[in-house]
Design a protein around this motif. Structure first.
Motif, PDB file in Angstrom:
ATOM      1  N   ASN A  42       0.823  -1.211   0.000  1.00  0.00           N
ATOM      2  CA  ASN A  42       0.000   0.000   0.000  1.00  0.00           C
ATOM      3  C   ASN A  42       0.859   1.264   0.000  1.00  0.00           C
TER       4      ASN A  42
ATOM      5  N   GLU B  15      -3.749   4.078   6.387  1.00  0.00           N
ATOM      6  CA  GLU B  15      -4.670   4.729   7.306  1.00  0.00           C
ATOM      7  C   GLU B  15      -4.635   3.994   8.638  1.00  0.00           C
TER       8      GLU B  15
ATOM      9  N   ASN C  59      -6.949   8.211  12.943  1.00  0.00           N
ATOM     10  CA  ASN C  59      -7.405   9.325  12.102  1.00  0.00           C
ATOM     11  C   ASN C  59      -6.275   9.870  11.223  1.00  0.00           C
TER      12      ASN C  59
ATOM     13  N   LYS D 249      -7.865  14.894   7.826  1.00  0.00           N
ATOM     14  CA  LYS D 249      -7.872  15.589   6.535  1.00  0.00           C
ATOM     15  C   LYS D 249      -7.098  16.906   6.536  1.00  0.00           C
TER      16      LYS D 249
ATOM     17  N   ILE E 165       1.710  13.413   5.549  1.00  0.00           N
ATOM     18  CA  ILE E 165       0.741  12.885   6.493  1.00  0.00           C
ATOM     19  C   ILE E 165      -0.371  13.897   6.719  1.00  0.00           C
ATOM     20  N   SER E 166      -1.600  13.393   6.793  1.00  0.00           N
ATOM     21  CA  SER E 166      -2.736  14.247   7.147  1.00  0.00           C
ATOM     22  C   SER E 166      -3.443  13.642   8.345  1.00  0.00           C
TER      23      SER E 166
ATOM     24  N   SER F  54      -5.397  12.113  16.932  1.00  0.00           N
ATOM     25  CA  SER F  54      -4.922  11.185  15.915  1.00  0.00           C
ATOM     26  C   SER F  54      -5.567   9.808  15.968  1.00  0.00           C
TER      27      SER F  54
ATOM     28  N   ASP G 168       0.809   9.168   3.128  1.00  0.00           N
ATOM     29  CA  ASP G 168       1.210   8.933   1.744  1.00  0.00           C
ATOM     30  C   ASP G 168       2.679   8.523   1.784  1.00  0.00           C
TER      31      ASP G 168
ATOM     32  N   LEU H   7      -0.771   4.221   0.358  1.00  0.00           N
ATOM     33  CA  LEU H   7      -1.531   5.057   1.278  1.00  0.00           C
ATOM     34  C   LEU H   7      -1.913   4.216   2.491  1.00  0.00           C
TER      35      LEU H   7
ATOM     36  N   ARG I 150      -3.710   9.561   7.904  1.00  0.00           N
ATOM     37  CA  ARG I 150      -3.547   9.051   6.544  1.00  0.00           C
ATOM     38  C   ARG I 150      -2.135   9.399   6.097  1.00  0.00           C
TER      39      ARG I 150
END
Length: 225
Positions: free
Chosen positions: A124, A128, A131, A145, A141-142, A208, A135, A126, A133
């Protein structure tokens, strides 16, 4: 990423090291089989870039030793040889991929990323967790969002803990993986404590959904809440 480059050509070694460091990788080097075995059998790497033709033996011997020891480090063989037999022998011994010299450094980086994703994150790009995410390719990192800014060491620590989610990671293993040969030889782990403290604050401020637990005197464990 923590990468071991086993290559006896100085210019090639320098070019690969420079390209990997531009990807924020921790790079360790060996120019012969003896030194490569010393490092590979003691330490853990996300990927080993392994030249077959070494001055004191074949890189395939290192692959055999990794197999004998049950180690699962990713391995990308680098060789001037274009023999199908060499390629098959390397893959049968546990190598993940094979790249024939000469090659473009951009292709090398892409293949290293692919191996690390497969070995550490089931392929992967991405991720998760809670909370968060992540890349992996773009190293961003988010959180809920919203983009979160991490320095290179904070990001490396977080990725190592995610890859070992739910498992206890010793301070020594974490330091070796994130700092590599640049680790302070002393027993003082203040440089880890400060990075963990800052990382926790950024995660907690954004709700998080994860927790970085301290196991007193031993290390850390990342859990999903």
């Amino acid at each position: 990423m923590k990468i071991l480059v086993v290559e006896d050509e100085p210019e090639m070694l320098e070019s690969i090291e420079r390209a990997l460091k531009q990807e924020n990788a921790v790079v360790e080097k060996a120019s012969n089989l003896h030194d490569a075995l010393d490092k590979a059998l003691i330490y853990e790497y996300d990927c080993i870039l392994l030249d077959i033709n070494l001055p004191d033996g074949s890189g395939l011997e290192l692959l055999q030793e990794l197999k004998n020891q049950g180690k699962s480090d990713g391995v990308l063989i680098l060789s001037a040889r274009n023999s199908l037999d060499d390629k098959l022998e390397g893959l049968n011994l546990g190598a993940d991929d094979y790249l024939t010299k000469p090659f473009h450094l951009s292709e090398l980086i892409a293949r290293v990323r692919s191996i690390v994703r497969r070995k550490k994150f089931d392929g992967n790009a991405l991720l998760e967790i809670g909370n968060i995410r992540v890349d992996v390719t773009n190293q961003s990192i988010s959180l809920n969002k919203e983009e979160v800014t991490l320095n290179r060491k904070e990001f490396a620590i977080l990725m190592y803990l995610i890859a070992n989610k739910g498992r206890l990671v010793s301070k020594t293993a974490l330091a070796e993986h994130v700092w590599g040969d640049n680790i302070d030889e002393s027993d003082n782990f203040e440089f880890i404590y400060s990075q963990i403290k800052n990382l926790r604050k950024k995660m907690n401020d954004g709700d998080s959904g994860i927790e970085i637990q301290s196991i007193y005197g031993v290390g850390y464990k990342l859990i999903e809440l």
